[in-house]
Design a protein around this motif. Structure first.
Motif, short mmCIF file in Angstrom:
data_model
loop_
_atom_site.label_atom_id
_atom_site.label_comp_id
_atom_site.label_asym_id
_atom_site.label_seq_id
_atom_site.Cartn_x
_atom_site.Cartn_y
_atom_site.Cartn_z
N ALA A 124 -0.01 10.80 -9.49
CA ALA A 124 -1.21 10.14 -9.99
C ALA A 124 -1.36 8.74 -9.40
O ALA A 124 -2.46 8.31 -9.04
N GLN A 125 -0.24 8.01 -9.26
CA GLN A 125 -0.29 6.68 -8.68
C GLN A 125 -0.67 6.73 -7.20
O GLN A 125 -1.42 5.88 -6.71
N CYS A 126 -0.15 7.70 -6.48
CA CYS A 126 -0.49 7.85 -5.06
C CYS A 126 -1.99 8.10 -4.89
O CYS A 126 -2.63 7.53 -4.01
N LYS A 127 -2.55 8.95 -5.74
CA LYS A 127 -3.99 9.22 -5.67
C LYS A 127 -4.78 7.97 -6.07
O LYS A 127 -5.82 7.66 -5.49
N LEU A 128 -4.26 7.24 -7.07
CA LEU A 128 -4.94 6.04 -7.53
C LEU A 128 -5.08 5.02 -6.42
O LEU A 128 -6.17 4.48 -6.19
N VAL A 129 -3.99 4.71 -5.71
CA VAL A 129 -4.06 3.70 -4.66
C VAL A 129 -4.89 4.20 -3.46
O VAL A 129 -5.49 3.41 -2.74
N GLY B 251 -2.18 -5.21 -0.25
CA GLY B 251 -1.45 -4.61 -1.35
C GLY B 251 -2.35 -4.40 -2.55
O GLY B 251 -3.58 -4.47 -2.44
N PHE B 252 -1.74 -4.14 -3.71
CA PHE B 252 -2.49 -3.88 -4.94
C PHE B 252 -1.93 -4.68 -6.11
O PHE B 252 -0.72 -4.79 -6.27
N LEU B 253 -2.84 -5.23 -6.90
CA LEU B 253 -2.48 -5.72 -8.22
C LEU B 253 -2.54 -4.51 -9.14
O LEU B 253 -3.47 -3.70 -9.05
N HIS B 254 -1.56 -4.37 -10.02
CA HIS B 254 -1.45 -3.15 -10.83
C HIS B 254 -1.27 -3.54 -12.30
O HIS B 254 -0.45 -4.39 -12.63
N PRO C 244 -7.31 -3.66 -5.26
CA PRO C 244 -6.89 -3.94 -3.88
C PRO C 244 -6.97 -5.43 -3.55
O PRO C 244 -7.87 -6.14 -4.00
N VAL C 245 -6.01 -5.89 -2.76
CA VAL C 245 -6.05 -7.24 -2.20
C VAL C 245 -6.25 -7.07 -0.69
O VAL C 245 -5.37 -6.54 0.00
N ARG C 246 -7.42 -7.48 -0.21
CA ARG C 246 -7.76 -7.28 1.19
C ARG C 246 -7.99 -8.63 1.86
O ARG C 246 -8.68 -9.49 1.33
N PRO D 248 0.80 -1.24 0.00
CA PRO D 248 0.00 0.00 0.00
C PRO D 248 0.83 1.28 0.00
O PRO D 248 0.51 2.23 -0.69
N GLY D 249 1.90 1.33 0.78
CA GLY D 249 2.69 2.55 0.87
C GLY D 249 3.79 2.57 -0.18
O GLY D 249 4.73 1.78 -0.12
#
Length: 278
Positions: free
Chosen positions: A55-60, A91-94, A82-84, A22-23
């Motif tokens: 843009a990526q920070c806002k996206l996540v 984390g995130f799949l991108h 998102p993977v929760r 996430p970070g």
């Protein structure tokens, strides 16, 4: 499992796929073999990199609960899924680096004009070739691929939950026996004392050793075991949610709903609706 899926996804779709926490301290980038040549060139431009990172920070930030899509400096789509695991964001799949429409001269001229304003030294002929070589996907197809990634994210969460319940491989025989007993009798009214007797321990000592082996307390472990079974039963549209709750061993609907939300991160009704979509 993730590596196998990543390989199949990139081979089958031609799109990149990555996973990140996430970070993000730096802009997320795909492996070199997956990255668009245009995006690789832009990563070397300080101003473009700063715009893409923002843009990526806002996206996540927007994609904490559901997939979200945005555009990078060059106008390419980027999507985070998102993977929760329960209420925890792992984390995130991108994926992304695509257009939904054929790139045109006007779009390239905007990018080239901005780079020239910044005083960026770049070979415009190579950049132009890379820009017009960007993958183009129809909106309907792209949406379908994002739904596929969302389903995979939920599968990853489900597998992590199963691994969590299986406990460490070095668990003692007594704790392994206790976990098996809970699995086999989770639809019954289980107490700490009952399971402690199965492994010939006092309730207090068993509680301490069980938490050491599983990292969670006995009550939470039983609830997670029941919720895992619940997720499978929710696939059957003929079973009412209230029926499922009592069938897996919960004594009240309020307790069931509270435990389900803590483990899965949403209500049973919402989860069933999403399962139906896939």
């Amino acid at each position: 499992m993730y590596r196998d899926y990543e390989q199949a996804f990139t081979d089958g779709t031609g799109l990149p796929l990555g996973f990140h926490e996430p970070g993000m301290l730096v802009a997320f980038r795909y492996p070199k073999k997956q990255e668009s040549p245009f995006c690789a060139m832009m990563s070397g431009v300080k101003e473009a990199s700063a715009i893409n990172y923002a843009a990526q920070c806002k996206l996540v930030l927007d994609a904490q609960l559901a997939p979200r899509t945005s555009k990078c400096f060059g106008g390419l789509l980027e999507t985070a899924v998102p993977v929760r695991v329960g209420e925890n964001l792992v984390g995130f799949l991108h994926t992304g680096q695509v257009f939904l429409q054929l790139p045109d001269k006007a779009g390239f001229d905007r990018v080239a004009g901005t780079l020239q304003k910044w005083g960026t030294e770049v070979d415009l002929k190579i950049l132009r070739d890379a820009y017009f070589d960007i993958r183009v996907i129809a909106l309907k197809q792209y949406d379908a691929l994002i739904r596929l990634l969302d389903a995979f994210a939920k599968h990853l969460a489900s597998c992590s939950q199963a691994l969590f319940l299986n406990g460490p491989q070095h668990a003692s025989p007594a704790m392994a026996r206790a976990q098996t007993f809970i699995e086999d009798h989770s639809d019954e009214e289980l107490t700490l004392t009952t399971v402690a007797r199965v492994v010939n321990m006092s309730a207090t000592y068993f509680s301490e050793k069980f938490k050491e082996a599983t990292s969670i307390n006995f009550v939470e472990y039983v609830a997670r075991t029941r919720i895992e079974k619940t997720c499978n039963l929710l696939l059957n549209p003929n079973l009412r949610i209230s029926e499922i709750a009592f069938e897996v061993g919960f004594q009240s609907l309020s307790q069931f709903n509270r435990s389900f939300r803590q483990v899965v991160g949403e209500s049973p009704r919402s989860h069933r609706a999403k399962l139906a979509l896939h």
